[in-house]
Design an enzyme around this catalytic site. Sequence first.
Site, PDB file in Angstrom:
ATOM      1  N   LYS A  42      92.866 -66.671  48.014  1.00 49.80           N
ATOM      2  CA  LYS A  42      92.083 -65.442  47.887  1.00 49.80           C
ATOM      3  C   LYS A  42      92.792 -64.224  48.490  1.00 49.80           C
ATOM      4  CE  LYS A  42      87.726 -67.961  47.904  1.00 49.80           C
ATOM      5  NZ  LYS A  42      87.559 -67.947  46.475  1.00 49.80           N
ATOM      6  N   CYS A  43      94.086 -64.158  48.353  1.00 52.82           N
ATOM      7  CA  CYS A  43      94.900 -63.090  48.929  1.00 52.82           C
ATOM      8  C   CYS A  43      95.361 -62.144  47.808  1.00 52.82           C
ATOM      9  CB  CYS A  43      96.118 -63.724  49.624  1.00 52.82           C
ATOM     10  SG  CYS A  43      97.323 -62.572  50.297  1.00 52.82           S
ATOM     11  N   GLY A  44      95.637 -60.914  48.153  1.00 55.57           N
ATOM     12  CA  GLY A  44      96.172 -59.973  47.174  1.00 55.57           C
ATOM     13  C   GLY A  44      97.509 -60.411  46.595  1.00 55.57           C
ATOM     14  N   TYR A  45      98.231 -61.245  47.316  1.00 55.23           N
ATOM     15  CA  TYR A  45      99.531 -61.755  46.852  1.00 55.23           C
ATOM     16  C   TYR A  45      99.409 -63.056  46.055  1.00 55.23           C
ATOM     17  CZ  TYR A  45     101.796 -58.559  50.198  1.00 55.23           C
ATOM     18  OH  TYR A  45     102.226 -57.461  50.886  1.00 55.23           O
ATOM     19  N   THR A  46      98.205 -63.611  45.948  1.00 50.61           N
ATOM     20  CA  THR A  46      98.027 -64.951  45.370  1.00 50.61           C
ATOM     21  C   THR A  46      98.501 -65.049  43.938  1.00 50.61           C
ATOM     22  OG1 THR A  46      96.198 -65.460  46.865  1.00 50.61           O
ATOM     23  CG2 THR A  46      96.331 -66.749  44.836  1.00 50.61           C
TER      24      THR A  46
END
Length: 166
Positions: A42-46
């Site tokens: 659930k990360c912006g980089y995922t």
Amino acid sequence: MDNWEEAETIYEFTAKDLKTGEEVSLKKYKGHVCIIVNVASKCGYTKRNYEQLVKLHEKYGEEKGLKILAFPCNQFGKQEPGNSEKICEFAEKKNVKFDMFEKINVNGKDAHPLWKFLQNKIPGERGKAIKWNFTKFIINEDGEPVERFASAKNPNDLVEVLEKYW
């Protein structure tokens, strides 16, 4: 491994397989160049990282023997809240075929010994601690950490670096 400070290679460590929960000796990666990365769903980089790691594995896994070892971690913004079953479901939807291990801590006294070892061997620009999800370590064929990259480094941009070790 309590004496991680004495380790010289990743081959001296074990980690639990995400699907089976069984201890896996990292000796199985002997002779392979590896990327070790802490992941979160659930990360912006995922999206970008998973897509590019999957493509790197597809392209270079067979051709060059590249191994990717992914370690889910919930220490940054609680962005990996799921249990092993939920993480497996997420990884399957992303078409992950590389090796994934059980959720761990990468920082602090409860950090997995492998991650304590990696941080100690190659500190980042702002110290030893892992700063965020998707920190990447490159491991050479001898099991030694040789490069470290922060979250913002795209996996595709690692190819030029990886070529030095193939």
